[in-house]
Every structure is written in structure tokens, then in C-alpha cells.
Scaffold this active site. Structure first.
Site, short mmCIF file in Angstrom:
data_model
loop_
_atom_site.label_atom_id
_atom_site.label_comp_id
_atom_site.label_asym_id
_atom_site.label_seq_id
_atom_site.Cartn_x
_atom_site.Cartn_y
_atom_site.Cartn_z
N LYS A 8 57.74 27.17 53.24
CA LYS A 8 58.42 28.21 54.03
C LYS A 8 57.43 29.28 54.47
O LYS A 8 56.33 29.41 53.90
CB LYS A 8 59.55 28.87 53.24
CG LYS A 8 59.09 29.49 51.92
CD LYS A 8 58.53 30.89 52.01
CE LYS A 8 57.20 31.07 51.34
NZ LYS A 8 56.89 31.89 50.29
N GLY A 40 49.38 27.33 46.40
CA GLY A 40 49.10 28.71 45.98
C GLY A 40 48.58 29.57 47.12
O GLY A 40 47.70 30.39 46.94
N ALA A 41 49.15 29.39 48.31
CA ALA A 41 48.63 30.13 49.47
C ALA A 41 49.74 30.87 50.23
O ALA A 41 49.57 31.27 51.36
CB ALA A 41 47.90 29.18 50.42
N GLY A 42 50.90 31.03 49.60
CA GLY A 42 51.95 31.83 50.24
C GLY A 42 52.96 31.06 51.04
O GLY A 42 53.89 31.64 51.60
N LEU A 43 52.81 29.73 51.10
CA LEU A 43 53.75 28.94 51.91
C LEU A 43 54.79 28.20 51.04
O LEU A 43 55.37 27.21 51.47
CB LEU A 43 53.00 27.95 52.81
CG LEU A 43 52.01 28.58 53.79
CD1 LEU A 43 51.41 27.51 54.72
CD2 LEU A 43 52.66 29.67 54.63
N SER A 102 54.58 26.47 48.10
CA SER A 102 54.32 25.14 47.52
C SER A 102 55.06 24.98 46.19
O SER A 102 55.52 23.88 45.86
CB SER A 102 52.82 24.92 47.32
OG SER A 102 52.31 25.74 46.30
N SER A 103 55.20 26.07 45.42
CA SER A 103 55.86 25.94 44.11
C SER A 103 57.34 25.60 44.28
O SER A 103 57.88 24.77 43.54
CB SER A 103 55.70 27.23 43.29
OG SER A 103 56.29 28.33 43.97
N GLU A 108 61.23 26.93 39.75
CA GLU A 108 60.46 28.08 40.24
C GLU A 108 60.25 29.10 39.13
O GLU A 108 59.18 29.68 39.01
CB GLU A 108 61.25 28.77 41.39
CG GLU A 108 60.87 28.35 42.79
CD GLU A 108 59.57 28.98 43.26
OE1 GLU A 108 58.49 28.53 42.82
OE2 GLU A 108 59.63 29.90 44.10
N ASP A 155 62.57 31.12 48.29
CA ASP A 155 61.70 29.98 48.63
C ASP A 155 62.40 28.65 48.37
O ASP A 155 62.37 27.73 49.20
CB ASP A 155 60.39 30.04 47.81
CG ASP A 155 59.50 31.20 48.22
OD1 ASP A 155 59.94 32.02 49.04
OD2 ASP A 155 58.36 31.28 47.72
N1 LIG Z 1 51.60 19.70 45.21
C1 LIG Z 1 51.58 20.28 44.02
N2 LIG Z 1 51.19 19.58 42.94
C2 LIG Z 1 51.17 20.15 41.72
N3 LIG Z 1 51.52 21.44 41.47
C3 LIG Z 1 51.91 22.18 42.50
C4 LIG Z 1 51.98 21.65 43.83
N4 LIG Z 1 52.43 22.61 44.64
C5 LIG Z 1 52.63 23.71 43.87
N5 LIG Z 1 52.31 23.47 42.58
C6 LIG Z 1 52.41 24.42 41.45
O1 LIG Z 1 52.76 25.70 41.99
C7 LIG Z 1 51.70 26.65 41.81
C8 LIG Z 1 51.53 27.50 43.05
O2 LIG Z 1 52.65 28.31 43.16
P1 LIG Z 1 52.60 29.81 43.64
O3 LIG Z 1 54.00 30.30 43.61
O4 LIG Z 1 51.57 30.57 42.90
O5 LIG Z 1 52.08 29.69 45.16
P2 LIG Z 1 52.87 29.23 46.47
O6 LIG Z 1 54.23 28.79 46.06
O7 LIG Z 1 52.03 28.24 47.18
O8 LIG Z 1 52.94 30.57 47.32
P3 LIG Z 1 54.19 31.62 47.46
O9 LIG Z 1 54.90 31.62 46.14
O10 LIG Z 1 53.53 32.94 47.71
O11 LIG Z 1 54.97 31.15 48.60
C9 LIG Z 1 50.47 25.79 41.53
O12 LIG Z 1 49.54 26.50 40.75
C10 LIG Z 1 51.07 24.62 40.76
O13 LIG Z 1 51.31 24.98 39.42
C1 LIG Z 2 56.68 37.33 46.46
C2 LIG Z 2 58.00 36.64 46.76
O1 LIG Z 2 58.84 37.58 47.44
C3 LIG Z 2 57.83 35.49 47.70
C4 LIG Z 2 56.90 34.41 47.31
O2 LIG Z 2 56.91 33.43 48.34
C5 LIG Z 2 58.60 36.23 45.46
C6 LIG Z 2 60.01 35.71 45.61
O3 LIG Z 2 60.78 36.22 46.49
O4 LIG Z 2 60.35 34.85 44.85
MG LIG Z 3 55.55 30.06 44.98
#
Ligand SMILES: Nc1ncnc2c1ncn2[C@@H]1O[C@H](COP(=O)(O)OP(=O)(O)OP(=O)(O)O)[C@@H](O)[C@H]1O
Ligand SMILES: C[C@@](O)(CCO)CC(=O)[O-]
Ligand SMILES: [Mg+2]
Length: 422
Positions: free
Chosen positions: A14, A139-142, A144-145, A191, A202
Site C-alpha cells: 500500500k 521494510g521500505a514503507g510500502l 510489506s509486513s 502485523e 495496512d
Molecule cells: N517478503 C517477505 N519475506 C519475509 N519477511 C517479510 C517480507 N515482507 C515483510 N516481511 C517482514 O516484515 C518486516 C518489515 O516490516 P515493516 O513494517 O518494518 O516495513 P514495511 O511493512 O515494509 O513498511 P511500512 O510498515 O512502513 O509500510 C521485515 O523485517 C520482515 O520481518
Molecule cells: C506508521 C503507520 O502509520 C503506517 C505504517 O505503514 C503505522 C500504522 O498505521 O500501522
Molecule cells: Mg509494515
């Protein structure tokens, strides 16, 4: 669902348009970058095999090594119930089986996997192989978790018989039925395993797709999701600074500020809520004129400023913002939790393509990457593999794919027929 057949589930990332870290309101839309999870039989039915090559993690658990006995009194395996908080006793028991996960990102992902597994599947479920590939930066804000949490929740829910395999085609309008709510609710628990105190926006977008205005409520009351069906087609540039960060650290820092400077932090979060609602009012107009878009850009600028005040920017994100300002390309805000990761730029009307090209060239000097993605696409999806498909497309072949295009061409939601949605 028999466990000797293979299938794939997928879910999008997202982009948050307004209101990350918000107390109440935020707006987000699904992106076309997605996570894919292939579920296939394990060579030994005793083995539960996790393959997460995006984070260099492979692990096998013997079914019997999971703490079924110790957790049995805390969970309801016949009718799994989500809880407001993760169940501490279950978390503690699982931590023992995760003691060899030394890196935080491995622990978070494996913890989410196991927490969902023991809640949604049973001791006698034959072990399977769970292979994940994502076209999202991790882990780049899109999101992924959330995207991986939705894949795990939907796969385990199918195998556990808690939801039916998805049936809607890409042209059907989503009915938002019980199954997708079940997946949304359980992915929220996933999450929580990864970043502690998520709002739920998310995983809601990763499950239901589209674009939403999300309203967080007090923890015991379900959040309110308002679908934005007429999401305007905005010219957005999505830039990944590649600066690593973890959402849990950034969320933790904002809550520290809330404790140390309650009134000040509350005022910033209130301002963010107001601007998100102003943005929403603009975005739901049937069509946007130049003045509306200029106002949206201004709101981007204010939103970013408020996030800077919350301490979640980073010098590299400021670099992206300054470059787009200097070249007069548009207004930039960080997106997601910040601290690195991605920024989005709402591009000015009539910007020459050559100017954007020169910006992207500048970015590559800093090691930044821009993505092409469309907004508002489908949510969680399911693809059954026939016996023949499973021979042609097994986990070894899935693991060999390297580029985003290869993954999408082999299995992608928008490239391969047969995908169904909830
Ligand atoms: N494809 C994947 N394979 C394994 N683990 C993943 C994968 N995608 C996400 N993760 C898990 O989620 C963590 C990243 O989540 P995090 O919430 O920090 O970043 P994000 O979801 O990419 O960004 P944001 O929450 O800001 O949108 C990773 O460190 C890992 O533990
Ligand atoms: C930082 C945050 O607002 C968004 C992360 O993508 C946390 C959340 O709403 O869960
Ligand atoms: Mg996340």
C-alpha cells in the site's frame, strides 16, 4: 482443502497518501507491487517448511516440536478468535522455538508465521512448504509486513477450513464478506507480531484492495473503513531511498514523544487528522481541477512537515524532497512509517517528461530507485494450481525467479488467468 494440492495466495502493498502515525484518520491505496506465497506439499509430512528468501530466511520445524500442549488452553482451534492484544502465554511459548532467530527481521517474520500457524492450523495438519516471494521492497514503507501477514493469514485460513477459496473474478466487485473480514482480522494479528501497535490500515488495504479512508477507534471497537471508489488518478512518483528502517522502531519513537510531550504531540497528531480529512474532502470530488490538485500538493507539504516534527523523517528523505522542490516537479512527503524507505511526490501539472527523467538520473546518483505502480488495485487473491501446474511451477522454480518481471510473468495477479479474489 487437501494438503497434497498446491496453491498460491497474493496480496498487495500500500501507499499511505495522508496520515501515517495518525491518531485517528489516514488514507491509503493498494499498489500493484505484491507478495506471493506458494503453498506446496512438504517432502516429509512432519516438516513445516518456511522459505522467506527476500530476507534470507529458511527454517524447518517438526510439527511435534511446536508447543501445542502448552498453548492449547489459551486458544480456540476450532473457531479461532482474534484478541485485542497478542496472547502473552502463546508469544512466550513460541519464543522458545524461535531462540535461534538472531536477527530482529527474522524473528519478526517467523514469529508472525508461527503465531498465525498455531492459531489457524492444528497439530495434525500435515506439514507443508510455505515459499514467499515479494515484488515489494521489504521494510521500505510500502506495507510489506501487512502484505505477508495477509498471505499467511489467507493461506492458513484456507488450509484450516476457516474460509473458502476465493471465487470472485477480477471484474467482479468485491462483496467484502465474512471470509475477507476473517483474513483482515487475522492478518492484523500477524502485523502485531511484526510491529507491535499497528493501526490496521495496512492489512485492511492489503486484504480488501482499493483505496480507503481509515478511522482508528478505541481498541475495543472495530476501526471504520470507508472505501474511496472514485479514487482520483493522481500523477505520483514513488521513490525508495533504500535507507533501511523498521516500522516498530519508528512507531515506538512516536509513542515515546507522546509520553514525554503529551500536549505537543497530541496537537501534531490532531493537525494530521484535520489535514487528512481535508485531503479526503478533495479526493472524493467527482473530478479534480488544477486548484484542487494544488491544494493536495500543499497538504502533502504540510503532512510531511508534521511527520518531520514527529521525528520520523531522515536526511535521505529530505534529499528527495529538496530535489523535487528545486526542480519544481511537485511536493513530496514520506510514506509509511518513515525513517528511510519511500517518499511520494505529487507531480505538478504539465511537468515535462524530460524533467522527470533528469530527476530520476539524479536519484540514481544517490542510489534511490523509482517505481512504476498503479494505485487502487485488487486485494487478497487465490490461485489454485492443477496437478500439471504444480509440476511446472514448484517451489524450486519459484525460488529461481529473480526480477519483479519474472515473478509477475510466472505467477502475477495481473498477468496470469485463474486468479480469484475474496
Ligand atoms: N517478503 C517477505 N519475506 C519475509 N519477511 C517479510 C517480507 N515482507 C515483510 N516481511 C517482514 O516484515 C518486516 C518489515 O516490516 P515493516 O513494517 O518494518 O516495513 P514495511 O511493512 O515494509 O513498511 P511500512 O510498515 O512502513 O509500510 C521485515 O523485517 C520482515 O520481518
Ligand atoms: C506508521 C503507520 O502509520 C503506517 C505504517 O505503514 C503505522 C500504522 O498505521 O500501522
Ligand atoms: Mg509494515
Amino acid at each position: 482443502m487437501t494438503t497434497d494440492s498446491s496453491f498460491v495466495v497474493s496480496s498487495p502493498g500500500k501507499v499511505i497518501i495522508f496520515g501515517e502515525h495518525s491518531a485517528v484518520y489516514a488514507i491509503a491505496a493498494a499498489v500493484s507491487l505484491r507478495t506471493y506465497l506458494l503453498v506446496s506439499p512438504s517432502s516429509d509430512a512432519e516438516d513445516i517448511v518456511l522459505e522467506f528468501p527476500d530476507i534470507n530466511l529458511t527454517h524447518t520445524w517438526k510439527r511435534s516440536s511446536l508447543p501445542w500442549e502448552a498453548i492449547s488452553k489459551f486458544i480456540n482451534q476450532d473457531q479461532p478468535q482474534t484478541t485485542e492484544e497478542l496472547i502473552p502465554e502463546v508469544v512466550n511459548e513460541l519464543a522458545n522455538t524461535l531462540s535461534d532467530m538472531k536477527q530482529a527481521i527474522h524473528f519478526a517474520a517467523a514469529n508472525s508465521f508461527l503465531y498465525l500457524y498455531v492459531n489457524l492450523l492444528k497439530r495434525d495438519t500435515p506439514g507443508m512448504r510455505f515459499t514467499v516471494r515479494s515484488t515489494l521492497p521489504i521494510g521500505a514503507g510500502l506495507g510489506s509486513s501487512a502484505s505477508i501477514s495477509v498471505c499467511l493469514a489467507s493461506a492458513f485460513s484456507i488450509v484450516g477450513g476457516h474460509v473458502s477459496a476465493a471465487t470472485l473474478t477480477k471484474d467482479d466487485l468485491s462483496t467484502e464478506g465474512e471470509d475477507s473480514e476473517f483474513i483482515d482480522a487475522w492478518s492484523f494479528m500477524g502485523e502485531k507480531c511484526i510491529h507491535g501497535n499497528p493501526s490496521g490500515i495496512d492489512n485492511a488495504v492489503a486484504t480488501h484492495g482499493g483505496a480507503v479512508m481509515f478511522q482508528r477507534t478505541q481498541s475495543s471497537i472495530p476501526s471504520i473503513r470507508t472505501n474511496m471508489r472514485n479514487f482520483p488518478s493522481l500523477k505520483l512518483l514513488l521513490t525508495n531511498t533504500k535507507q533501511p528502517r523498521r516500522t516498530s522502531d519508528l512507531v515506538g519513537n512516536v509513542s515515546r514523544l507522546s509520553t514525554e510531550y503529551p500536549k505537543t504531540t497530541e496537537s501534531i497528531l490532531n493537525a494530521m487528522d484535520h489535514l487528512t480529512r481535508e485531503g479526503y474532502q478533495l479526493m472524493i470530488r467527482p473530478s479534480l481541477d488544477e486548484k484542487d490538485k494544488a491544494r493536495l500538493r500543499e497538504l502533502f507539504e504540510i503532512n510531511h512537515g508534521l511527520l518531520v516534527a514527529l521525528g520520523v523523517s531522515h536526511p535521505v528523505l529530505e534529499k528527495v524532497r529538496i530535489l523535487t522542490d528545486e526542480l519544481n516537479i511537485g511536493k513530496t512527503k514520506l510514506t509509511g512509517a518513515g525513517g528511510g524507505g519511500c517518499a511520494i511526490t505529487l507531480v505538478n501539472d504539465n511537468v515535462e517528461e524530460s524533467l522527470i527523467k533528469s530527476l530520476i538520473e539524479k536519484y540514481s546518483e544517490y542510489g534511490f530507485e523509482t517505481y512504476e505502480t498503479s494505485l487502487g488495485g485488487k486485494g487478497a487473491a487465490y490461485l489454485a494450481l492443477t496437478q500439471q501446474d504444480s509440476v511446472e511451477f514448484n517451489s524450486e522454480k519459484f525460488l529461481e525467479l529473480t526480477e519483479r518481471e519474472e515473478i509477475e510473468n510466472a505467477i502475477g495477479v495481473s498477468c496470469k488467468d485463474g486468479w480469484r479474489f475474496w
